[in-house]
Design an enzyme around this catalytic site. Structure first.
Site, PDB file in Angstrom:
ATOM      1  N   ASP A 432       0.857  -1.182   0.000  1.00 36.28           N
ATOM      2  CA  ASP A 432       0.000   0.000   0.000  1.00 36.28           C
ATOM      3  C   ASP A 432       0.900   1.242   0.000  1.00 36.28           C
ATOM      4  O   ASP A 432       1.578   1.543   0.986  1.00 36.28           O
ATOM      5  CB  ASP A 432      -0.884  -0.025   1.254  1.00 36.28           C
ATOM      6  N   HIS A 433       0.897   1.985  -1.114  1.00 38.78           N
ATOM      7  CA  HIS A 433       1.821   3.114  -1.259  1.00 38.78           C
ATOM      8  C   HIS A 433       1.414   4.322  -0.417  1.00 38.78           C
ATOM      9  O   HIS A 433       2.180   5.299  -0.313  1.00 38.78           O
ATOM     10  CB  HIS A 433       1.925   3.520  -2.733  1.00 38.78           C
ATOM     11  N   ARG A 434       0.235   4.306   0.200  1.00 38.23           N
ATOM     12  CA  ARG A 434      -0.146   5.392   1.095  1.00 38.23           C
ATOM     13  C   ARG A 434       0.665   5.347   2.389  1.00 38.23           C
ATOM     14  O   ARG A 434       0.827   6.355   3.068  1.00 38.23           O
ATOM     15  CB  ARG A 434      -1.642   5.316   1.420  1.00 38.23           C
TER      16      ARG A 434
END
Length: 460
Positions: A432-434
């Site tokens: 998850d790049h967040r």
């Protein structure tokens, strides 16, 4: 004094007495209202929105005690026995076997006394919220004639008959309906459930059916196909449209939900010579490769807590306090991820025993919610099928999932410029790049590689 109080002052003691209050004893009988309770479809997991009635273990009119199993429900992950919280009588069943009901909707009515059963039945019949059974299309005549078509071309060596269940939840014979204990017993006794005629409610297979079948000396026979002939997998009708099972529907929802998460992927090559040697050394003690990989992953997560974090609301993320490694397992009905809880703190021998237990429960659909919905990091391993690399889809509510390929002999250049041979595997992590950035993921993979290439800490 009297004019100050604006009232007459009469010193008569009788006027100061409170009027006597007469308490009349009521003789009307005490009215006890009938206690008719609804039995609701329970939420057996955090992602469950509806459940399917596999079978009713009690019949209408049966007396129930608190804690009795009443119904077996197929949730999005497992078949689970549902107990009653009250004493009483199962007065009316609203959702029949094979029917589907939304979580929180009534599936039956419970009467406190026998006298109230009829009143409960009336209430059930007038209920407009009763869902219609979501069974497969009504069995058509070809289902009955099908055995004749199969047996007609071959006169000799007739194979053992396969029983087509009439149970509504069997989806026209495509699904075997059996109690959880009967499934476990059949596995232990190596009995093929598809050959057993059930004597339970509406043809459901119960434990005594399995025991009787095993006692008769029947064993599951596997036929070898004739050379040169293609064989259609059992239970597959080409050209047919098959609705999702409850589990497949849940997987579908989760996969669609995961598309809303911005993810990225990073691959890494890890040399496994030392891990393979360790596995050969301790395999005889019951250690599995899955447990070794889960342990190595957990130890790496200890040093990189952001890889074990999760973002659920899009505004914040949580550093999870426990390292619970979920491992994907394929079942007949779909995919489920049993969880090895606190994998960083449990020794690899206990992890292996726990993993075998979880796999058995997963394939018999007996996992409890906490055994499949508490994962904080997920592993998906297709190496046993010879797959060298693949990408995995991030499960909702987690930060990362690692896809593990097969370990294969690879020609490599050594540091001194020579050519050598090493066993190597490819791992690909979807994150998850967040929450997780490229440097976080690269650093985690470096740590994991060091642990696997020098696995001395895995057995402590």
């Amino acid at each position: 004094m009297a004019h100050l109080l604006h009232t007459s002052f009469v010193p008569s003691s009788s006027s100061l007495r409170r009027p006597a209050v007469t308490h009349r004893k009521t003789t009307s009988p005490l009215v006890v209202r009938a206690k008719i309770r609804e039995i609701f479809m329970p939420a057996l997991s955090s992602t469950m929105t509806e459940g399917k009635i596999v079978s009713w273990t009690k019949s209408e009119g049966d007396k129930l005690s608190k804690g009795d199993s009443v119904v077996v429900v197929e949730s999005d992950k497992a078949d689970m026995d549902v107990e009653t919280f009250y004493d009483g009588y199962l007065a009316a069943i609203v959702v029949e076997e094979g029917g589907v009901a939304a979580v929180g909707s009534p599936i039956a009515f419970l009467a406190e006394t026998e006298d109230e059963i009829q009143q409960a039945k009336s209430k059930a019949s007038s209920s407009s919220s009763a869902p219609a059974p979501a069974s497969a299309p009504a069995p058509s005549p070809p289902v009955e004639s099908q055995p004749e078509k199969v047996a007609a071309p071959v006169a000799a060596a007739v194979p053992a008959p396969v029983v087509v269940s009439s149970h509504p939840a069997s989806e026209g014979g495509k699904r075997i309906v059996a109690s959880p204990y009967a499934k476990k017993l059949a596995k232990d006794l190596k009995v093929e459930l598809g050959r057993i005629v059930g004597t339970g409610p509406m043809g459901r297979i119960v434990a005594k059916d399995v025991e009787a079948f095993a006692a008769s000396g029947n064993v599951a026979a596997v036929e070898s196909p004739a050379p040169g002939k293609s064989v259609t997998p059992a239970g597959v009708e080409l050209g047919s449209v098959v609705p999702f099972t409850t589990m497949q529907s849940a997987v579908s929802r989760n996969m669609v939900e995961s598309l809303a998460v911005p993810t990225f992927r990073v691959g890494y090559t890890i040399t496994t010579d030392a891990l393979d040697a360790l596995y050969k050394k301790i395999k005889s003690k019951g250690v599995t490769m899955t447990a070794l990989l889960a342990k190595a992953t957990a130890l790496a997560l200890v040093k990189h807590p952001v890889m074990n974090s999760s973002c659920r609301d899009g505004n914040s993320f949580t550093y999870n306090s426990s390292i619970n490694v979920a491992v994907a397992v394929a079942t007949d009905g779909g995919l489920i991820t049993p969880v090895l809880q606190n994998a960083d703190k449990v020794d690899v021998y206990s992890l292996s025993r726990k993993w075998k237990e979880l796999v058995d429960k997963a394939r018999s659909k007996q996992l409890q919610p906490h055994e499949y919905n508490t994962g904080t990091f997920t592993l998906s391993n297709l190496g046993m099928f010879g797959v060298d690399r693949f990408d995995a889809i991030l499960p909702p509510g987690t930060g990362a999932i690692m896809a593990v390929g097969a370990s294969q002999p690879t020609v490599v250049a050594t540091k001194d410029g020579r050519i050598g041979m090493k066993n190597q595997m490819q791992v690909n992590v979807t994150a998850d790049h967040r929450v997780i950035y490229g440097a976080d993921l690269a650093s985690f993979l470096q740590t994991l590689s060091l642990i696997i290439e020098d696995p001395k800490d895995l057995t402590f």
